[in-house]
Design a protein around this motif. Structure first.
Motif, short mmCIF file in Angstrom:
data_model
loop_
_atom_site.label_atom_id
_atom_site.label_comp_id
_atom_site.label_asym_id
_atom_site.label_seq_id
_atom_site.Cartn_x
_atom_site.Cartn_y
_atom_site.Cartn_z
N UNK A 162 66.74 -24.76 72.16
CA UNK A 162 65.81 -25.77 71.65
C UNK A 162 64.37 -25.42 72.01
N UNK A 163 64.18 -24.86 73.22
CA UNK A 163 62.83 -24.45 73.63
C UNK A 163 62.29 -23.38 72.69
N UNK A 164 63.16 -22.44 72.33
CA UNK A 164 62.73 -21.37 71.41
C UNK A 164 62.31 -21.96 70.06
N UNK A 165 63.11 -22.92 69.55
CA UNK A 165 62.76 -23.54 68.27
C UNK A 165 61.43 -24.29 68.36
N UNK A 166 61.22 -25.01 69.46
CA UNK A 166 59.99 -25.78 69.64
C UNK A 166 58.78 -24.84 69.70
N UNK A 167 58.88 -23.78 70.50
CA UNK A 167 57.76 -22.85 70.64
C UNK A 167 57.46 -22.13 69.33
N UNK A 168 58.53 -21.80 68.59
CA UNK A 168 58.31 -21.14 67.30
C UNK A 168 57.59 -22.07 66.32
N UNK A 169 57.98 -23.36 66.32
CA UNK A 169 57.34 -24.31 65.42
C UNK A 169 55.87 -24.52 65.76
N UNK A 170 55.56 -24.58 67.07
CA UNK A 170 54.16 -24.73 67.49
C UNK A 170 53.35 -23.52 67.06
N UNK A 171 53.92 -22.35 67.26
CA UNK A 171 53.23 -21.11 66.90
C UNK A 171 52.97 -21.05 65.40
N UNK A 172 53.98 -21.42 64.60
CA UNK A 172 53.84 -21.40 63.16
C UNK A 172 52.82 -22.42 62.66
N UNK A 173 52.52 -23.43 63.47
CA UNK A 173 51.53 -24.44 63.10
C UNK A 173 50.11 -23.96 63.36
N UNK A 174 49.97 -22.74 63.91
CA UNK A 174 48.64 -22.18 64.15
C UNK A 174 47.99 -22.67 65.43
N UNK A 175 48.79 -23.20 66.34
CA UNK A 175 48.25 -23.71 67.61
C UNK A 175 48.30 -22.60 68.65
N UNK A 176 47.15 -22.32 69.26
CA UNK A 176 47.08 -21.34 70.34
C UNK A 176 47.51 -22.03 71.63
N UNK A 177 48.59 -21.58 72.24
CA UNK A 177 49.12 -22.32 73.38
C UNK A 177 49.75 -21.40 74.42
#
Length: 478
Positions: free
Chosen positions: A14-29
């Motif tokens: 689930x962590x991998x899915x969450x981080x991938x979705x944030x990254x795909x949203x263009x958020x630098x994190x």
């Protein structure tokens, strides 16, 4: 600007899915993941996150407790629930407790916009706070900020009983600014009658305890329409500690309330849809069971007939799970102890000629299981109880079949035993030619269980397992 995100989650996938979705949203994190309370508290201080994402339920911790900790240690940080299931009552309660937003894991595409929206809200709150601190220097800037945020402020002088309010507050109330004789009583006149006493009592309690306060209430506009406000207040004391003034900020949250109602309606629709799915699956399985029963009437070979009857029982045990979920208030899990009572009763009824002299003993703790765990466990019980009724006892012999279910920590133990004549020597669960025991072995592997067989006094099967979580279900190919 890089956002630091603290993720409270116990499932790596689930962590991998969450981080991938944030990254795909263009958020630098930059993110860190925890699942224990002590690590969570430590990283709030050390990592200093800009945002917290949390599952609402973990094996050793829970999202509501995490939210309370965050409110105490870093109340300005946005807190978003990211969970596989959120009931209506939980969602409403979470919003009342101050959660910024929540996103279902089944709809992670909304996570990026939710984070961006939360970040924007934080920036607006920072701007508003700065404007309040510079009130004397930049009154115009404060008014503009209040207009943008649909907010208004007021100040009540306890000694003179004078009350001063910003233009933003009167704009929310839907009237022109009252320049003279505006006092606390006139302020209360704008509040919806049913909420008036609660608002007044909250402020009086804050004065008594010399504490800050917050609350939600409704106001009645001149045109008769209702709006929802969120109020924050602070007591200002003099040098001796005596209350001197009350400062308050009101924010129009009507749109948020409308959105909450839409979410509640949407959740209700999804619950009804899921109930209908379980109902239809149960009906279809019953049709299959009926077809097997009808077909069996034309089978002359006793061995083939027995196979058909056993298959009918297996289908019925699965149908019973979906029936329980259909009637369950929690569509994600069923009361498995209640399920065992019904299933064992059905099996004894099916083998009534063999079960007349057999006593059924049930020792069941109340345990709830999700559908992925309940179905294989139900099939295991069906096989073992059926085997006992068919093979453990001689005709007319009296006996007893015992079913036990209990939990120790995360481990669940299921015991099925009889006091019959026992299995033939040399039979092992993981190495047998009988289809029933092969099926038990396969189903036990499916739930990652540990099975032990004891034939010293009759036959006893003891199975220890844990409820399958998302990661466990995925690893089993579900």
């Amino acid at each position: 600007m890089t956002s630091k995100i603290l993720i409270l989650e116990d499932v790596p996938f689930d962590v991998e899915l969450i981080e991938r979705e944030i990254s795909q949203s263009g958020i630098d994190f930059l993110s860190k993941t925890v699942e224990l309370e002590e690590d969570y508290v430590r990283l709030i201080d050390e990592f200093k996150p800009n945002l917290i994402l949390a599952d609402h339920s973990l094996p050793n911790f829970d999202g509501i407790s995490a939210l309370e900790i965050a409110k105490n240690k870093c109340p300005e940080i946005p807190f978003i629930f990211v969970s596989g299931k959120i009931g209506e009552e939980f969602a409403v309660e979470a919003l009342k407790r101050g959660v910024t937003d929540y996103v279902l894991k089944s709809n992670l595409s909304k996570l990026g916009p939710a984070i961006k929206r939360a970040m924007i809200e934080v920036q607006e709150q920072i701007k508003l706070k700065k404007a309040e601190e510079e009130l004397l220097k930049s009154h115009w800037q404060l008014k503009e900020a209040q207009k943008i945020g649909k907010m208004g402020s007021w100040e009540f002088d306890i000694l003179s009983e004078d009350m001063d309010a910003s233009e933003g507050l009167f704009r929310i109330f839907g009237v022109e600014k009252i320049e003279q004789d505006f006092n606390f009583s006139r302020f209360l006149d704008f509040i919806y009658p049913a909420d008036k006493k609660r608002v007044s009592d909250t402020i009086q309690e804050a004065l008594k305890n010399k504490s800050s306060f917050s609350q939600e209430y409704r106001i009645l506009l001149p045109d008769g329409s209702l709006r929802y406000l969120y109020s924050l207040g602070k007591i200002i004391n003099d040098t001796s500690g005596k209350p001197l003034k009350i400062l308050g900020i009101e924010q129009d949250i009507t749109q948020r309330k409308l959105d909450e109602n839409k979410i509640k309606e949407s959740l209700k629709e999804k619950e009804i849809l899921l109930q209908e799915i379980h109902h239809r699956v149960k009906n279809n399985l019953q049709v299959i069971s009926s077809l097997l029963r009808l077909q069996s009437r034309f089978i002359k070979d006793p061995e083939a007939l027995e196979i058909f009857k056993e298959s009918q029982n297996r289908v019925s045990s699965i149908a019973l799970v979906h029936e329980k979920l259909y009637h369950s208030p929690d569509l994600a899990s069923i009361n498995f102890s209640e399920y065992i009572r019904n299933l064992s009763k059905d099996i004894f009824h099916f083998f009534h000629s063999k079960a007349q002299n057999i006593k059924l003993k049930l020792e069941l703790d109340e345990i709830f299981l999700n559908i992925e765990t309940a179905i294989p466990c139900g099939l295991i019980i069906n096989e073992l109880v059926t085997n006992s009724l068919k093979h453990a006892f001689l005709p007319e012999q009296k006996g007893e079949i015992t079913l036990k279910l209990f939990k120790d920590g995360d481990k669940i133990t299921l015991i099925v035993k009889d006091n019959g004549r026992g299995l033939p020597p040399g039979i092992e669960v993981n190495n047998t030619q009988t289809f029933g025991l092969q099926l038990v072995y396969f189903l036990n592997k499916r739930i990652n269980g540990v099975i032990k067989m004891d034939t010293s006094q009759g036959t006893s099967f003891k199975i220890c397992f844990e409820e399958l979580n998302y990661e466990g279900r995925a690893s089993n190919g579900e």
